[in-house]
Design a protein around this motif. Sequence first.
Motif, short mmCIF file in Angstrom:
data_model
loop_
_atom_site.label_atom_id
_atom_site.label_comp_id
_atom_site.label_asym_id
_atom_site.label_seq_id
_atom_site.Cartn_x
_atom_site.Cartn_y
_atom_site.Cartn_z
N LEU A 2 5.58 6.19 -5.10
CA LEU A 2 4.27 6.42 -4.53
C LEU A 2 3.23 6.18 -5.82
O LEU A 2 3.90 6.77 -6.88
CB LEU A 2 4.07 7.73 -3.61
CG LEU A 2 4.91 7.81 -2.38
CD1 LEU A 2 4.82 9.06 -1.75
CD2 LEU A 2 4.71 6.57 -1.77
N ASN B 71 0.91 -1.35 -0.09
CA ASN B 71 0.04 -0.18 0.13
C ASN B 71 0.72 1.04 0.02
O ASN B 71 2.18 1.21 0.14
CB ASN B 71 -0.87 0.00 0.87
CG ASN B 71 -0.21 0.05 2.56
OD1 ASN B 71 0.74 0.46 2.69
ND2 ASN B 71 -0.98 -0.57 3.69
N ARG B 72 0.25 2.48 0.00
CA ARG B 72 1.14 3.52 -0.14
C ARG B 72 1.95 4.06 0.94
O ARG B 72 3.21 4.39 0.68
CB ARG B 72 0.02 4.76 -0.16
CG ARG B 72 0.42 6.21 -0.60
CD ARG B 72 -0.82 7.18 -0.48
NE ARG B 72 -0.50 8.54 -0.92
CZ ARG B 72 -0.41 9.41 -0.01
NH1 ARG B 72 -0.58 8.94 1.27
NH2 ARG B 72 -0.03 10.58 -0.24
#
Length: 975
Positions: free
Chosen positions: A609, A598-599
């Motif tokens: 990102l 995930n981010r």
Amino acid sequence: MFDPDTAPHIFASPPGVDFAQGLVDGLIARTAHMTPTDLAKVEIYVNTTRMQRRIRAVFDKGPARLLPRVRLITDLANDPVSLDLPPAVSPLHRRLELSQFVSKLLEQEPDLAPRAALYDLSDSLATLMDEMQGEGVGPDKIADLDVTDQSGHWDRALRFLKIITPFFDQQNEPPDKEARQRMVIEALAAKWETEPPQHPVLIAGSTGSRGATALFMQAVAKLPQGAIILPGFDFDLPDHVWDAMEDDMTAEDHPQFRFRRLMDLIGFRQDAVRTWSAAPPIHPQRNALVSLSLRPAPVTDQWLSDGPKLGDLHKATEGLTLVEAASPRAEAETIALRLRQAAEDGITAALISPDRMLTRQVTAALDRWDIKPDDSAGTPLALSPPGRFLRHVADLFGKPLTGEALLTLLKHPLCHSERDDRGDHLRHTRDLELHLRRHGPPFPKPADLLTWAKKGSDREEWTAWLAGLIAGPETAGPDELSHHLIRHIALAEQLCAGPADTGSGGLWDEAAGREARKVCDNLTQAAGAGGIMAPRDYAALFGAVIAEGTVRDRNAGHPNILIWGTLEARVQGVDLTILGGMNDGVWPEAPPPDPWLNRMMRAKAGLLLPERRIGLSAHDYQQAIAGREVWITRAKRSADAETVPSRWVNRLTNLLKGLPAQNGPDALAAMKAKGDHWSAMAEALSSPDTRTPPEPRPSPCPPIAARPKKLSVTQIKTLIRDPFAIYARKTLHLNRLDPLVPTADAPLRGTIIHGILERFISAGHGPNDRDALMQIAMAEFEEHCPWPTIRAQWMARMERSVDQFLADEGIRQSLATDHQIEKFGEIIVAPTGVLLTCKADRIDLTDTGEALIYDYKTGAVPTGPQQEKFDKQLLLEAAMVERGAFEAVGARPVQSATFIGVNTTMRNVEAPLTKQPPDQVWEELETLFANWHDVNRGYTARLALFSKTDQSDYDHLSRYGEWDTSDDPEPQVLT
């Protein structure tokens, strides 16, 4: 070229300057005092092939000179900088290796992911591995992430991520392209520390968004004669905004953020960046306006303080047009109209959009004026004729051949190509299609084709050729990838070559064929890493590999009408720039889902990102909108719902609305007015000059001689409910074309059930012979229903209904022992002379000489009132029996007539013989036929259908939809 200086040489080109032209102009100006050979020593690294070609094109304009070496940064992966670095393994080879590991993992733990996701997971892992190697992130750093809040997902993801760990072992594994590129850059940087090149080394047009590229830019910036030339640098951005862009999580989506990261990496400030060439931006006021509109979200309050400094915004928006179309189609037609005007004016125009659907719609709209744009994206190889053909052939292996798949190949323009007798091939294909539609089977075998060939003439050789080719693919099983590929290509070439011919027809001809051949050759070279796979896995793999190919023909399009992706905005300038599809989710595109990290995890690991893509798209937008004349277009509504304008368009329009003192609202209104003018012209162009009136409800009145001379008892219902269908079938002789793909539908089940019951009764079985009935049912379903799942379902339904049927059959057989099955009858109906026919399912004869009529119904059974008014089948059958229409039965009284329901309800319905005795029914039939022999009586469409939602096979012919059942029919006497 550069004076000795400890500070890095950082240059830039502002938005609105043709980067390639400015690069060449600046280079020539700086080498004017140097010898021609010194210019030839200059090395220029660029990041795209298009930029490389564009720079060469600028130099080709003259005058003649020795040229610098222009190289691609990505080519560093193949640079023989050191013999200690092994060559890079091909991406396809690595992908196949990963697929083998993923396949084994899914076999061991099938709950992790579906088998269909095998190659998607392999691709995703390969992409993650490339990124990790490019950014210098090892698998240990990923494994050490703190994932206490998402341990469930992470545990599953980590099992896949462990697959790529061995490939980071540089001692035992050859490097990937990304890994080798980073190795080469590190080796060059180390070499340049002690032996810097004495000739100029320039990096031009790169933003340093990838880790390896940024590392290379850092190494070049340290060279005495090294320089970085940045594209689209915002010289209008204040220092405090540059200083505020420190946090990746909040500033990554800003168009200038990548330059801020380079400042930290290389060690320079924004005020140290100098312009490379003397060329000024086309619209400096517009650059300032756009720069302010794109300020990071935390500092948008600066609009109020810095906005008044922009001056009169009419000047800043000069050359800007905003088109807000009603739909994507309207947007495409408006763009096409403007591009057509550009072609008329002789200016260069480019449509820039990541929306491939929009670009295809624009291409289609331009076809009206015979303009084919030069599309830089080309055509996907998978959608080209060779790509489609090869994918269709790959789908043949390991499963039964369907008629649809066979005809898809035979009708393809490459099948049996490059031969003088292709017309005969198409004729045979048409005849075979009609046969398969009407008679089947759903899964044709070689023997079926050879049997069909005997029924015609001059097609034995063609059929033998085809039968020989389709005999093998169905039996293919798991095998080596190389063997699958050999069989696949051999079959494709044989189909293209035709009977008694060698070669490959036109399969590998033209640009698309050559590209397909290249993809197949690359797959052949890497096939050793593919291992053993099932035919379906091979088809999925081949489809995924060929989908990555692109076919480009640079000479086919209009030289001045261009379609570019967003990257092309960095390369060259045009007179008119159209930014299409400016809606959120399109431009910028929504970040693709990441199944692994995930981010927050990406940020902790040092990977890129998702906002990086948005920032790069914003940079492309900032450069593109700085052109000479710019259109911004969007559709207010998509096919599903209202759209949201792109965040950058929203920012620009909101900024203009908030600056009334600088004439912002008026400037915005002028932009929209220009767009509305072109939208109105496009709408007028697409609107018909005159509207064709809708067709009336038809009721044709053909001559008596052309009216039906023969009808079956089942068609009487159609004559009453939908006379137009009888006219189309009996007078025009138009029959419904049978479907190409047979389906397990209700009519097929009804046919099979009729066959089962016919065999059961004809064999003399009684109500106690349940096992015999089920054995007959199994045999009939096996023969006529080739779909195992459907066959099992229908057998289960038969099991549930058989007991009730046998109980009722016991009663029926107690009434009569003489069963006449599937008997044909016909009789002339006076005075019109129409021949009435009937094929009776079953007529039982009693000992008293009476007839019991039965008809099996697997669908809905007509009720008594329906039989009285519309469904006259049993009533007419009874009248025919009493008049001796059935030769095998003779004339005899009818005791009863019954519909036997063989369905979920198992309900039997008696025909209302007491209310509608046979003599009365016959008189009504004679009257009905006599009325239809009135020349002024028309065959009205959908006269009395049971429901408005009922469909007729001839609704398209009657133009139903232009009229409805509330319209009065208009009889048309035909002569």
